[in-house]
Design an enzyme around this catalytic site. Structure first.
Site, PDB file in Angstrom:
ATOM      1  N   TYR A   1       0.786  -1.420  -0.036  1.00  0.00           N
ATOM      2  CA  TYR A   1       0.009   0.008  -0.118  1.00  0.00           C
ATOM      3  C   TYR A   1       0.779   1.164  -0.160  1.00  0.00           C
ATOM      4  CZ  TYR A   1      -3.958  -2.919   1.360  1.00  0.00           C
ATOM      5  OH  TYR A   1      -4.939  -3.941   1.608  1.00  0.00           O
TER       6      TYR A   1
ATOM      7  N   ARG B   1      -6.983  -4.678   8.876  1.00  0.00           N
ATOM      8  CA  ARG B   1      -6.004  -4.142   8.365  1.00  0.00           C
ATOM      9  C   ARG B   1      -4.699  -4.075   9.265  1.00  0.00           C
ATOM     10  NH1 ARG B   1      -8.749  -5.939   5.101  1.00  0.00           N
ATOM     11  NH2 ARG B   1      -9.082  -4.939   2.835  1.00  0.00           N
TER      12      ARG B   1
ATOM     13  N   ASP C   1     -16.104  -8.938   0.342  1.00  0.00           N
ATOM     14  CA  ASP C   1     -16.974  -7.937  -0.072  1.00  0.00           C
ATOM     15  C   ASP C   1     -18.127  -8.468  -0.808  1.00  0.00           C
ATOM     16  OD1 ASP C   1     -15.117  -6.156   1.260  1.00  0.00           O
ATOM     17  OD2 ASP C   1     -14.075  -6.025  -0.632  1.00  0.00           O
TER      18      ASP C   1
END
Length: 319
Positions: A111, A175, A266
């Site tokens: 990220y 996370r 999701d």
């Protein structure tokens, strides 16, 4: 001036990232070509719900850059309302790298999101008329992990919707790298989960957040805190659900080949939320969640495999 509030089925908020997916197997430093896609748990769910015909709105901040424009354009193309997405002239849009997965394994991720535009979301960005026009709020544990102001937004949004009798779903979407410690993560996310109606942890997430190892005990932890429905995702084994009306396990949907596991949760949220909002019994809504999660893992990309209404109905008829 902002457009007037539109009637929404679901509203959500959070960060979407420009996703660069490796075109070949190997370490990031050895990959020469990447394909640009879209990433973000909240936008994955928003897009999935929109493909099923629900009216969905998304609040966020993106940078005044090409990636930010790409994200807004791509999400809007899927039928999601982006009128409450703010273009931030000071901070940049976040970027994510994803390795090419092998044999169904979870792909490596990197990220580049610290200090991003979306990390500067705050309660000041919250439009009460816009969210008040929605039937349901979907929230995750990612957005509140980005900064103190996004945490404040998360509590404000859940408190606002709860006070108005709207239904709320919460997916922890852990996370750990965004949190100072696992203990802080658990405390903060459990406080948010207690404000929701439907909580959707994966089994490993539930173990971390509650300290319990069995799905029934994980569910009881949240039911004791006022949640009305807990669904614990069990991967290929399906999902366990529990509410005051009962409990059960809904088997998973077999797939020929697992291509990319990212976005499975999701997809499950899309199925469960849409089913419950349409009035399906809990077991049937969980079954739809399993099915859409199975759609998601059979293609490259976080949301590319999410079905349209006709694709979902065709798959259901094939059973």
């Amino acid at each position: 001036m902002r457009p007037s509030a539109v009637q929404l089925d679901v509203a959500t908020y959070g960060e979407s990232l420009a996703l660069l997916v490796a075109d070949q197997v190997g370490a990031f430093e050895d990959v020469e070509k990447y394909t640009r896609r879209l990433a973000g748990a909240e936008t994955n769910v928003a897009i999935g719900l929109a493909r099923l015909g629900l009216k969905v709105g998304w609040l966020s901040r993106v940078g005044d850059d090409s990636f930010g424009r790409f994200i807004c354009k791509r999400v809007a193309q899927e039928g999601v309302d982006v009128s409450r997405v703010v273009t931030d002239a000071q901070y940049r849009t976040a970027i994510q790298l994803k390795a090419r997965a092998v044999d169904g394994a979870d792909p490596a991720i990197e990220y580049y999101r610290k200090g991003s535009a979306a990390s500067h979301l705050s309660p000041a960005d919250f439009d009460p008329d816009y969210f008040g026009a929605a039937r349901h709020l979907h929230a995750t544990g990612i957005a509140p992990a980005l900064s103190a102001s996004t945490m404040a937004l998360a509590h404000h949004a859940l408190d606002f919707m709860r006070a108005r009798g709207k239904s709320i779903s919460f997916d922890p979407n852990l996370r750990p790298m965004l949190w100072p410690s696992q203990q802080v993560m658990a405390q903060q996310l459990n406080a948010l989960a207690a404000k929701a109606d439907w909580v959707l942890p994966g089994l490993s997430e539930g173990k971390i957040l509650t300290g319990y190892t069995e799905p029934a005990d994980i569910a009881a932890f949240y039911l004791d805190r006022g949640v009305s429905l807990v669904v614990v995702k069990l991967g290929e084994q399906g999902a366990y659900y529990r509410s005051a009306q009962g409990e059960g396990v809904v088997p998973g949907v077999p797939v020929r080949q697992v291509v990319d596991t990212v976005g499975a949760g999701d997809g499950f949220a899309v199925g469960l939320i849409s089913g419950l909002l349409e009035g399906l019994p809990i077991e049937q809504a969980v079954r739809r969640g399993n099915r859409i999660g199975a759609f998601a893992i059979q293609v490259v990309g976080d949301m590319e495999g999410l079905p349209t209404r006709s694709e979902l109905e065709a798959a259901s008829r094939a059973d």
